[in-house]
Design an enzyme around this catalytic site. Structure first.
Site: not given
Ligand code: AMP
Ligand code: ZN
Length: 137
Positions: A101, A103
């Site tokens: 993903h 950001h």
């Molecule tokens: P990363 O650290 O790059 O793997 O980012 C994962 C991101 O996913 C974090 O910023 C979390 O806050 C976000 N996240 C995890 N679960 C959810 C969810 N159900 N809905 C929206 N964001 C999420």
């Protein structure tokens, strides 16, 4: 990890709700529930892969197009003047969800967020390091 256990696959499949902002054939984009800034959005390829190293390069144009749309819309929606596109690969880089993903993080003048600490190299180190990386391509 089985895709049935992957939280972002479950969101893409509609099993778990999200605050959706955009979708097309290639990606789904929704608000991050732990935002670094108001409007922080995740752009998620529909097809499961774990990191950028698994991402099919032929899907890059659709991804870039989605990032442009989401970045522009998020910026205007929250009154920001800029945005980051960040993407974490592997736990050492802060990856916590192992479905690739991006950001999209809006930035507003004077918001005080500091993401860019910079170091320096000793003399000659840049050339050595560049050669070491180039040798591994
Ligand atoms: P990363 O650290 O790059 O793997 O980012 C994962 C991101 O996913 C974090 O910023 C979390 O806050 C976000 N996240 C995890 N679960 C959810 C969810 N159900 N809905 C929206 N964001 C999420
Ligand atoms: Zn997944």
């Amino acid at each position: 990890m089985a895709e049935s256990e992957c939280i972002f696959c479950r969101i893409v499949n509609g099993d778990i709700p999200c605050a959706r902002v955009y979708e097309d054939d290639a990606v789904l984009a929704f608000l991050d529930l732990g935002p670094m800034a108001r409007g922080h959005t995740l752009v998620v390829p529909r097809k499961h892969c774990e990191s950028l190293l698994d991402f099919p390069a032929e899907e890059a144009p659709a991804l870039i197009s989605a990032l442009q749309k989401v970045g522009s819309a998020v910026m205007r929606a929250v009154g920001a003047q800029g945005f980051h596109v960040l993407q974490n690969n592997f736990p050492a880089a802060g990856q916590t969800v192992f479905h690739l993903h991006w950001h999209v993080i809006p930035r507003t003048e004077g918001d005080g967020m500091a993401l860019w600490p910079q170091g320096s190299y000793r003399e000659g180190e840049m050339a050595e390091l560049a050669a070491a990386v180039a040798a591994r391509m």
